[in-house]
Design an enzyme around this catalytic site. Structure first.
Site, PDB file in Angstrom:
ATOM      1  N   GLY A   1      10.806  -8.212  -4.687  1.00 21.27           N
ATOM      2  CA  GLY A   1      11.083  -9.112  -3.582  1.00 21.27           C
ATOM      3  C   GLY A   1      11.764  -8.312  -2.493  1.00 21.27           C
TER       4      GLY A   1
ATOM      5  N   GLU B   1       0.429   2.086  -5.565  1.00 18.21           N
ATOM      6  CA  GLU B   1       0.174   0.851  -6.282  1.00 18.21           C
ATOM      7  C   GLU B   1      -0.476   1.131  -7.629  1.00 18.21           C
ATOM      8  OE1 GLU B   1       0.804  -2.649  -3.967  1.00 18.21           O
ATOM      9  OE2 GLU B   1       2.093  -1.015  -4.673  1.00 18.21           O
TER      10      GLU B   1
ATOM     11  N   SER C   1       8.931  -2.948  -8.083  1.00 14.57           N
ATOM     12  CA  SER C   1       9.130  -2.953  -6.633  1.00 14.57           C
ATOM     13  C   SER C   1      10.620  -2.868  -6.291  1.00 14.57           C
ATOM     14  CB  SER C   1       8.475  -4.202  -6.043  1.00 14.57           C
ATOM     15  OG  SER C   1       8.478  -4.189  -4.639  1.00 14.57           O
ATOM     16  N   ALA C   2      11.218  -3.937  -5.761  1.00 15.11           N
ATOM     17  CA  ALA C   2      12.641  -3.905  -5.421  1.00 15.11           C
ATOM     18  C   ALA C   2      13.505  -3.581  -6.635  1.00 15.11           C
ATOM     19  CB  ALA C   2      13.071  -5.238  -4.814  1.00 15.11           C
TER      20      ALA C   2
ATOM     21  N   HIS D   1       5.224   1.093  -3.726  1.00 12.39           N
ATOM     22  CA  HIS D   1       4.124   0.687  -2.840  1.00 12.39           C
ATOM     23  C   HIS D   1       3.781   1.794  -1.839  1.00 12.39           C
ATOM     24  CE1 HIS D   1       4.801  -3.434  -4.258  1.00 12.39           C
ATOM     25  NE2 HIS D   1       6.066  -3.324  -3.890  1.00 12.39           N
TER      26      HIS D   1
END
Length: 243
Positions: free
Chosen positions: A86, A190, A118-119, A155
């Protein structure tokens, strides 16, 4: 230390976490209780329900840390911690607010697994300075969990040679980071991830792999299966203004 750091949680043509299902199943083998940290998103209950559905086939009991009056106690009782993706600024602000930075570091140091996407992968680094996110909130500090001594750019996107976009590419932004900081940055494309233990660090995922940026050196491409253990042994040097 046991870490699984995913660049992304959803891949085209796959459901949530499906693209890394086998790796996650192996990483969480033997895990009964998992503490999920949903603070990178706004809907904590909905996010936790999504993770619960995704991990149900593994027989893992998922508890959102937000459901208890003391989130750090949920972490302390868990066999593994998963920090979801997020907004990295919102996530780090919440980690500090709820006392989870020290709690997660202590639990992982005691043997619990740490999984990030991700985060959540950004949070495993010393700082969030290599996030792609907009600073929608202001955390008290950029200091993150420091589970690894290098930085990650989840990413990661390669420069598009035919693009008319006039802003900086990811590679240029990382070069700016290196003007101020002497620490390796791994650009995770990715569909890729890192698996770490006290003794080693390995790149996994799709064939595209990752690219390693180090100050004063040309970027180096790495493919799945690459041994990146030396990154665990290299000290990071940051601009003294914030650290």
């Amino acid at each position: 230390m046991r870490l699984l750091l995913l660049s992304n949680s959803t891949a085209p043509g796959h459901g949530y976490l499906e693209h890394a299902r086998e790796e996650i199943a192996d990483f969480l083998d033997g895990t009964r209780r998992l503490a999920f940290v949903p603070y990178a998103g706004a809907d904590h209950d909905g996010y936790t329900a999504q993770v619960t559905r995704a991990l149900a086939p593994l027989g893992v009991e998922v508890t959102g840390v937000h459901t208890g009056s003391r989130p750090a106690e949920v972490v302390a009782d868990a066999d593994a911690v998963f920090v979801g993706g997020g907004n990295s600024f919102r996530l780090l602000s919440a980690l500090h607010h709820h006392g989870l930075v020290d709690a997660i570091r202590a639990r992982v140091g005691a043997g619990a697994g740490y999984m990030g996407s991700s985060a959540g992968t950004n949070m495993a680094c010393p700082t969030l300075r290599t996030t792609n996110d907009m600073p929608i909130v202001q955390p008290p500090t950029f200091d993150a969990l420091h589970l690894v001594p290098f930085q990650i750019n989840p990413h990661y996107l390669d420069p598009a040679p035919d693009s008319s976009h006039m802003g900086e590419t990811r590679a240029q932004r990382i070069a700016e980071f290196h003007q101020e900081n002497d620490v390796a940055v791994l650009g995770l494309r990715e569909g890729t991830w890192l698996r770490a233990t006290d003794d080693g660090l390995t790149l996994g995922g799709i064939e595209a792999g990752a690219v390693l940026f180090e100050r004063g050196r040309e970027p180096v491409e790495h493919r799945p299966g690459a041994d990146l253990t030396r990154l665990l042994r290299t000290p990071a040097v940051f601009d003294s203004a914030d650290r």
